[in-house]
Design a protein around this motif. Structure first.
Motif, PDB file in Angstrom:
ATOM      1  N   GLY A  66      14.734  14.195  53.698  1.00  0.00           N
ATOM      2  CA  GLY A  66      14.862  15.406  54.500  1.00  0.00           C
ATOM      3  C   GLY A  66      14.191  16.624  53.879  1.00  0.00           C
ATOM      4  O   GLY A  66      13.932  17.610  54.577  1.00  0.00           O
ATOM      5  N   ASP A  67      13.899  16.563  52.566  1.00  0.00           N
ATOM      6  CA  ASP A  67      13.135  17.657  51.949  1.00  0.00           C
ATOM      7  C   ASP A  67      11.724  17.645  52.527  1.00  0.00           C
ATOM      8  O   ASP A  67      11.261  16.633  53.047  1.00  0.00           O
ATOM      9  CB  ASP A  67      13.026  17.448  50.424  1.00  0.00           C
ATOM     10  N   LYS A  68      11.046  18.786  52.391  1.00  0.00           N
ATOM     11  CA  LYS A  68       9.663  18.845  52.887  1.00  0.00           C
ATOM     12  C   LYS A  68       8.717  19.155  51.741  1.00  0.00           C
ATOM     13  O   LYS A  68       9.068  19.859  50.800  1.00  0.00           O
ATOM     14  CB  LYS A  68       9.530  19.920  53.954  1.00  0.00           C
ATOM     15  N   ALA A  87       7.005   9.135  52.451  1.00  0.00           N
ATOM     16  CA  ALA A  87       7.487   8.426  53.640  1.00  0.00           C
ATOM     17  C   ALA A  87       8.598   7.452  53.257  1.00  0.00           C
ATOM     18  O   ALA A  87       9.608   7.350  53.949  1.00  0.00           O
ATOM     19  CB  ALA A  87       6.332   7.683  54.303  1.00  0.00           C
ATOM     20  N   ILE A  88       8.415   6.751  52.140  1.00  0.00           N
ATOM     21  CA  ILE A  88       9.400   5.758  51.714  1.00  0.00           C
ATOM     22  C   ILE A  88      10.725   6.432  51.360  1.00  0.00           C
ATOM     23  O   ILE A  88      11.799   5.927  51.661  1.00  0.00           O
ATOM     24  CB  ILE A  88       8.835   4.944  50.531  1.00  0.00           C
ATOM     25  N   LYS A  89      10.647   7.609  50.773  1.00  0.00           N
ATOM     26  CA  LYS A  89      11.865   8.325  50.401  1.00  0.00           C
ATOM     27  C   LYS A  89      12.458   9.142  51.556  1.00  0.00           C
ATOM     28  O   LYS A  89      13.518   9.726  51.415  1.00  0.00           O
ATOM     29  CB  LYS A  89      11.575   9.281  49.223  1.00  0.00           C
ATOM     30  N   GLY A  90      11.761   9.201  52.679  1.00  0.00           N
ATOM     31  CA  GLY A  90      12.265  10.001  53.796  1.00  0.00           C
ATOM     32  C   GLY A  90      11.972  11.480  53.643  1.00  0.00           C
ATOM     33  O   GLY A  90      12.577  12.327  54.301  1.00  0.00           O
ATOM     34  N   ILE A  91      11.027  11.800  52.736  1.00  0.00           N
ATOM     35  CA  ILE A  91      10.601  13.200  52.576  1.00  0.00           C
ATOM     36  C   ILE A  91       9.594  13.511  53.675  1.00  0.00           C
ATOM     37  O   ILE A  91       8.742  12.677  54.005  1.00  0.00           O
ATOM     38  CB  ILE A  91       9.963  13.404  51.182  1.00  0.00           C
ATOM     39  N   ASN A 156      16.752   3.337  53.609  1.00  0.00           N
ATOM     40  CA  ASN A 156      17.287   4.672  53.796  1.00  0.00           C
ATOM     41  C   ASN A 156      16.699   5.406  55.000  1.00  0.00           C
ATOM     42  O   ASN A 156      17.223   6.406  55.452  1.00  0.00           O
ATOM     43  CB  ASN A 156      16.992   5.455  52.505  1.00  0.00           C
ATOM     44  N   VAL A 157      15.571   4.910  55.493  1.00  0.00           N
ATOM     45  CA  VAL A 157      14.840   5.682  56.502  1.00  0.00           C
ATOM     46  C   VAL A 157      14.917   5.020  57.880  1.00  0.00           C
ATOM     47  O   VAL A 157      14.576   3.856  58.047  1.00  0.00           O
ATOM     48  CB  VAL A 157      13.365   5.844  56.069  1.00  0.00           C
ATOM     49  N   LYS A 158      15.395   5.784  58.846  1.00  0.00           N
ATOM     50  CA  LYS A 158      15.553   5.278  60.218  1.00  0.00           C
ATOM     51  C   LYS A 158      14.272   5.569  61.021  1.00  0.00           C
ATOM     52  O   LYS A 158      13.550   6.524  60.718  1.00  0.00           O
ATOM     53  CB  LYS A 158      16.724   5.993  60.904  1.00  0.00           C
ATOM     54  N   PRO A 159      14.027   4.770  62.057  1.00  0.00           N
ATOM     55  CA  PRO A 159      12.812   4.983  62.864  1.00  0.00           C
ATOM     56  C   PRO A 159      12.696   6.407  63.402  1.00  0.00           C
ATOM     57  O   PRO A 159      11.605   6.939  63.531  1.00  0.00           O
ATOM     58  CB  PRO A 159      12.966   3.987  64.012  1.00  0.00           C
ATOM     59  N   ASP A 161      13.695   9.149  62.021  1.00  0.00           N
ATOM     60  CA  ASP A 161      13.579  10.197  60.992  1.00  0.00           C
ATOM     61  C   ASP A 161      12.177  10.798  61.034  1.00  0.00           C
ATOM     62  O   ASP A 161      11.198  10.104  61.292  1.00  0.00           O
ATOM     63  CB  ASP A 161      13.848   9.617  59.607  1.00  0.00           C
ATOM     64  N   THR A 162      12.122  12.092  60.746  1.00  0.00           N
ATOM     65  CA  THR A 162      10.827  12.778  60.790  1.00  0.00           C
ATOM     66  C   THR A 162       9.955  12.336  59.621  1.00  0.00           C
ATOM     67  O   THR A 162      10.407  12.251  58.481  1.00  0.00           O
ATOM     68  CB  THR A 162      11.034  14.301  60.729  1.00  0.00           C
ATOM     69  N   LEU A 163       8.690  12.066  59.923  1.00  0.00           N
ATOM     70  CA  LEU A 163       7.736  11.665  58.899  1.00  0.00           C
ATOM     71  C   LEU A 163       6.780  12.818  58.596  1.00  0.00           C
ATOM     72  O   LEU A 163       6.488  13.127  57.454  1.00  0.00           O
ATOM     73  CB  LEU A 163       6.950  10.439  59.404  1.00  0.00           C
ATOM     74  N   LEU A 164       6.290  13.449  59.664  1.00  0.00           N
ATOM     75  CA  LEU A 164       5.249  14.463  59.523  1.00  0.00           C
ATOM     76  C   LEU A 164       5.559  15.669  60.393  1.00  0.00           C
ATOM     77  O   LEU A 164       6.142  15.525  61.473  1.00  0.00           O
ATOM     78  CB  LEU A 164       3.922  13.917  60.054  1.00  0.00           C
ATOM     79  N   ILE A 165       5.137  16.840  59.910  1.00  0.00           N
ATOM     80  CA  ILE A 165       5.033  17.992  60.805  1.00  0.00           C
ATOM     81  C   ILE A 165       3.589  18.468  60.679  1.00  0.00           C
ATOM     82  O   ILE A 165       3.156  18.851  59.590  1.00  0.00           O
ATOM     83  CB  ILE A 165       6.006  19.121  60.436  1.00  0.00           C
TER      84      ILE A 165
END
Lengths: 833, 115
Positions: A66-68, A87-91, A156-159, A161-165
């Motif tokens: 969730g961090d950016k 991406a793997i960590k959900g950042i 840890n990462v759901k489909p 979940d945000t990957l990119l902005i």
């Protein structure tokens, strides 16, 4: 138009995607990382290992799901590693174009509050006091080799979940960010896997910035998901791309129309030089096939410019001119147009090499899994798992663009009877610059209105044959000002892709307006396209002598003022910094490395032209032959060496001490030895382990051994020798050594440059200090003693004697060492043996 | 033994070095990796000026950038290191000094040489 995803099971998240891909193509090449002198090959396994190290790195920086972070850096395998690790960590990754202004970067930072900004230290924006900066160059060196992060898993990462902005400068002046999830991007990758035809034999060169989804989704992720490999250049410059096309086996590229244009210009020039341009253009215009013999000649000229392997180009990001598509197809290079937008991850439709899937001048059919329909007014509407859920913290813009699950593209499209989509125009007034980036007229108009003398402004994109010219039509406040001045002062405040190219001054006091005082843009547009008013074009003059253009750029003098008789110091005001810039530009654009020594008080432009002529002559001959690496050559070499070793036993006993080279792996190394006699090289070769022996090249003086054809040939046959310039041309030596090491061979160097005159160790030449860190391989010092007594300088008959060869421990140098220090250290290392 | 005194000085705009910092190929021609560790325009401008002043003091060709290294003593004083190729020019002693103000970096190099 709608199609299912077929048999391909979409990836759950980027971890799932990367894991499957790296497992499937394990030992295949994924990246070819071109450095200045070395080429590093990455396998899919290497990529997986590096991504794990990057995940570990992010763990140590305490980054959480969730961090950016912002990435604003040139394309490289490390860009990709950092992205995958996040991406793997959900950042959440916020990629920014390298040409973003500091202002834009700061706005994006204040909107997204990233934990870190990864930026290249060589970008001017890096110096603008941005917070939480990490230099991408440091990221690369701070990775811990072999680190295995616990968080390297996809659980840890759901489909959703945000990957990119992904940001672009929006019409309100504030950046507008498209939110893309793992599901969005993975869906687009899977669609492309079914739509494109890519094999592991495909190799591309990365041209479009990775901050654009075209490159990130299609150019990187879709490509490698099918086992293809990608060449990354140290800097994306026309000359470097051309070199990659010619030398690195690139057979496919993903790019934007501007690059097709650039390549076409270079090919057309080459054809014109050979007198073939007219024939080719006529045959294209009449769409008449050329006689085979003529076609063959034309193709050979074309191939000399764009390499022999290039067969396919995927083009997207901006409208492509029909003549451009015709030109390349006429040369037998397939152009596959695509249509997409960041909001769709980005590909919506594309031509494909599959049967009945390619039609000239269309953007192809919608890709599998993506549904396209046209609204009543012709607006293209898109639905699919690839479509974004909206803009970052911008519900108003989201509501305008995403309606009932449909993405309203604002583009006017048309389907033909066979389902091929064509894009006719833009619904909004958005101008698509030739670089493919959106230019919002409102932004530029606002800046223009801030100009003291401008009352009102209308900004339009005026398409000519090849390009969209950003044109402003302005009304003045009575005071006098020139179009040139307006362009100069306005462009200071604009992003690079927004810059004005032309200004037309409206002849009346005010624009035509509607009763409600709105400007009638249509009238302004019509006037700008048809009436010729005094205007200034800021585009560089493309013709003319390239060297003069370079000199003009560096010195700031107009091209017309530069003649062959101009002196650099007096006429052109070239000081030491400008002289360095000039040499760098010549190196970049002409591919020639010159010493800046000759530019003195008196030298003129024609002196420089002479130097360039000489340098381009030697540059052509620069390559080294391949035959010394052939099996027969190696066997012959072993035989010759055996004969020599047998003979030398009659006058020489060789003893070897020190570090056991057999313990050392297969990694190429640089052997560095003192130089006493002509016997040194054969003696060292003799004591090397057999495997190393056949794979070691000996550096020999270009002006001495290679000054004579016979000795040069002999040296190549017997010792796999290569020339090294003792008097300056470092670049050539570095290039030669880099190529040898890339082949997996080792190199033997004598840094004294010549045999000792006294028997003592002489000062090392400074070059070794540059070679050692540039090559990034271990250095093994070797001390020779005894050979000075057996066969010194000026002697031809050896005396009987004993030679001792002492091998030192391998040395590795820190990235931040000084060249002088390294030279000293190596000198000391050999002295101590 | 008689001694010759040679002096060289140079002044450079820090902003021009800042501009140079985005061209890697130029940086590599002028600075040692050790000098680039502190990647700040003012610092590099000082080193640049010392190198140019050294060219003048020793009469070196204008592309001898990497023959000279500028190191910093823990006290902050800059020191010159010369490549062995230059060492032999009968140099007895040398010193350098850098000053910064108003966006400029200025350096003086003094060399004592055998006459």
């Amino acid at each position: 138009m709608s199609k299912g995803l077929g048999e391909i099971k979409p990836y759950k998240n980027i971890y799932d995607y990367l894991y499957s891909t790296c497992k499937k193509y394990a030992n295949n090449t994924v990246f070819v990382e071109k450095q200045k002198y070395r080429t590093k090959i990455w396998t899919f396994n290497d990529l997986w290992v590096k991504v794990a190290e990057a995940v570990d790195y992010l763990d140590k920086k305490h980054l959480k799901k969730g961090d950016k972070i912002i990435i604003c850096a040139p394309n490289s395998p490390y860009w990709a590693c950092l992205f995958f690790a996040c991406a793997i960590k959900g950042i959440i990754v916020v990629p920014l174009d390298m040409n973003s202004s500091s202002d834009f970067i700061k706005k994006t930072i204040s909107m997204t509050k990233p934990k870190f900004v990864f930026i290249s230290k060589f970008m001017p924006q890096a110096k603008d006091k941005l917070s939480h900066i990490i230099y991408i160059e440091d990221f690369k060196t701070d990775l811990e080799p072999g680190a295995k992060a616990k968080s390297m898993n996809g659980g840890n990462v759901k489909p959703d979940d945000t990957l990119l902005i992904v940001f672009s400068s929006g019409s309100t002046g504030d950046p507008k960010g498209v939110v893309l999830t793992h599901k969005n991007i993975c869906a687009n990758i899977c669609s492309l896997m079914q739509h494109m035809v890519i094999y592991p034999t495909h190799r591309s060169v990365s041209i479009v910035p990775l901050s654009h989804t075209l490159e990130l989704t299609c150019g990187l992720m879709a490509f490698i998901s099918m086992g293809a490999s990608i060449v990354y250049l140290p800097a994306v410059k026309p000359r470097a791309i051309a070199e990659a096309l010619q030398k690195d086996g690139v057979n496919i590229i993903v790019t934007v129309p501007a690059f097709l244009q650039l390549f076409r210009n270079s090919v057309s020039r080459a054809l014109d030089q050979k007198g073939l341009g007219k024939i080719f253009r006529t045959s294209l215009a009449l769409s008449k096939p050329l006689p085979k013999s003529v076609k063959r000649v034309i193709l050979s000229v074309v191939r000399s410019k764009i390499g022999k392997d290039l067969k396919e180009m995927y083009v997207g990001g901006a409208r492509i001119d029909e003549s451009l598509e015709e030109f390349w197809n006429g040369l037998g290079i397939s152009v596959y147009q695509g249509y997409g937008l960041t909001e769709a991850s980005p590909i919506v439709a594309a031509d494909s090499p599959k049967p009945k899937m390619h039609r000239l001048f269309t953007v192809g059919k919608p890709i599998p899994g993506v549904t396209v329909k046209l609204a009543d007014d012709g607006e293209v509407m898109v639905k699919g798992a690839n479509v974004s859920s909206g803009y970052f913290r911008n519900p108003k813009a989201t509501a305008e663009t995403f309606k009932d699950g449909w993405l309203m593209t604002g583009d006017i499209g048309h389907f033909d009877d066979d389902g091929f989509l064509s894009i006719i125009g833009r619904k909004k007034d958005v101008i698509i610059g030739s670089s493919g980036m959106n230019v919002y007229p409102e932004d530029i108009e606002r800046t223009l209105r801030e100009h003291n003398n401008i009352k009102e402004a209308v900004v339009l994109g005026i398409e000519n044959e090849t390009d969209t010219i950003i044109t402003a039509v302005v009304t003045l406040d009575g005071k006098t000002t020139s179009a040139k001045e307006i362009i100069a002062s306005t462009n200071e405040h604009l992003e690079s892709h927004q810059r004005l190219q032309e200004v037309i001054i409206w002849p009346d006091e005010d624009f035509p307006r509607t009763p409600t005082r709105k400007i009638i843009r249509f009238e302004v547009n019509k006037y700008a396209r048809t009436d010729k008013l005094p205007s200034v074009t800021t585009k560089d003059v493309k013709s003319g002598n390239q060297l003069y253009m370079i000199i003009a750029q560096v010195t700031g003098k107009p091209v017309g003022k530069i003649t062959s008789k101009s002196t650099f110091v007096n006429d052109l005001g070239l000081d030491s910094i400008k002289r360095l810039e000039l040499m760098a530009k010549i190196e970049d654009e002409l591919g020639l490395v010159l010493s800046d020594r000759f530019v003195n008080q008196k030298s003129t432009v024609s002196d420089l032209e002479k130097q360039i002529k000489i340098a381009s002559g030697t540059a052509k001959k620069k390559g080294q032959p391949n035959w010394p690496d052939r099996k027969t050559a190696i066997y012959f070499r072993l035989l010759l060496q055996y004969v020599f070793f047998t003979l030398s036993k009659s006058f020489q006993a060789v003893e070897v001490k020190g570090f056991d080279l057999k313990k050392f792996g297969n990694e190429p190394v640089i052997f560095v030895a003192n130089h006493q006699s002509h016997l040194d090289a054969p003696d060292i070769i003799k004591v090397l382990p057999r495997k190393t022996r056949t794979k070691t090249s000996v550096a020999a003086a270009k002006d001495y051994i290679f000054g004579n054809y016979a000795t040069g040939l002999m040296a190549r046959v017997a010792f796999n020798a290569f020339p090294i310039d003792r008097h300056g041309n470092m670049d050539e030596s570095l290039t030669n050594i880099g190529k040898i090491l890339d082949k997996g061979n080792s190199v033997l160097l004598f840094p004294e440059g010549t045999r000792t005159r006294t028997g003592d160790l002489q000062d090392f030449k400074n070059g070794i200090g540059v070679i050692a860190p540039e090559m990034g391989v271990p250095i093994i010092p070797i001390k020779i003693s005894g050979n000075y007594d057996i066969l010194p300088r000026k002697h031809h008959i050896p005396k009987y004697g004993k030679t001792t060869i002492t091998i030192g421990e391998p040395i590795r140098f820190d990235e931040g060492s000084s060249y002088l220090d390294i030279t000293k250290q190596l000198e000391e290392a050999i002295k101590k043996l | 033994m008689k001694t010759d005194v040679n002096v060289g000085c140079d002044v450079v705009q820090v902003s021009r070095i800042e501009k140079m910092m985005s061209t890697q190929s130029v940086l590599k021609k002028v600075f040692h990796p050790s000098e680039l560790l502190r990647f700040e325009a003012e610092h590099l401008a000082g080193i640049f000026a010392v190198k140019e002043a050294t060219f003048k003091a020793l009469g070196l060709p204008s592309d001898s950038w990497l023959m000279i290294e500028v190191k910093y003593h823990p006290s902050g004083k800059p020191e010159l290191v010369l490549a062995s190729k230059i060492d032999k020019l009968k140099i007895q002693s040398m010193d350098c000094s850098i000053s910064h103000d108003g966006g400029l970096a200025f350096a003086v190099v003094t060399v004592l040489k055998d006459k």
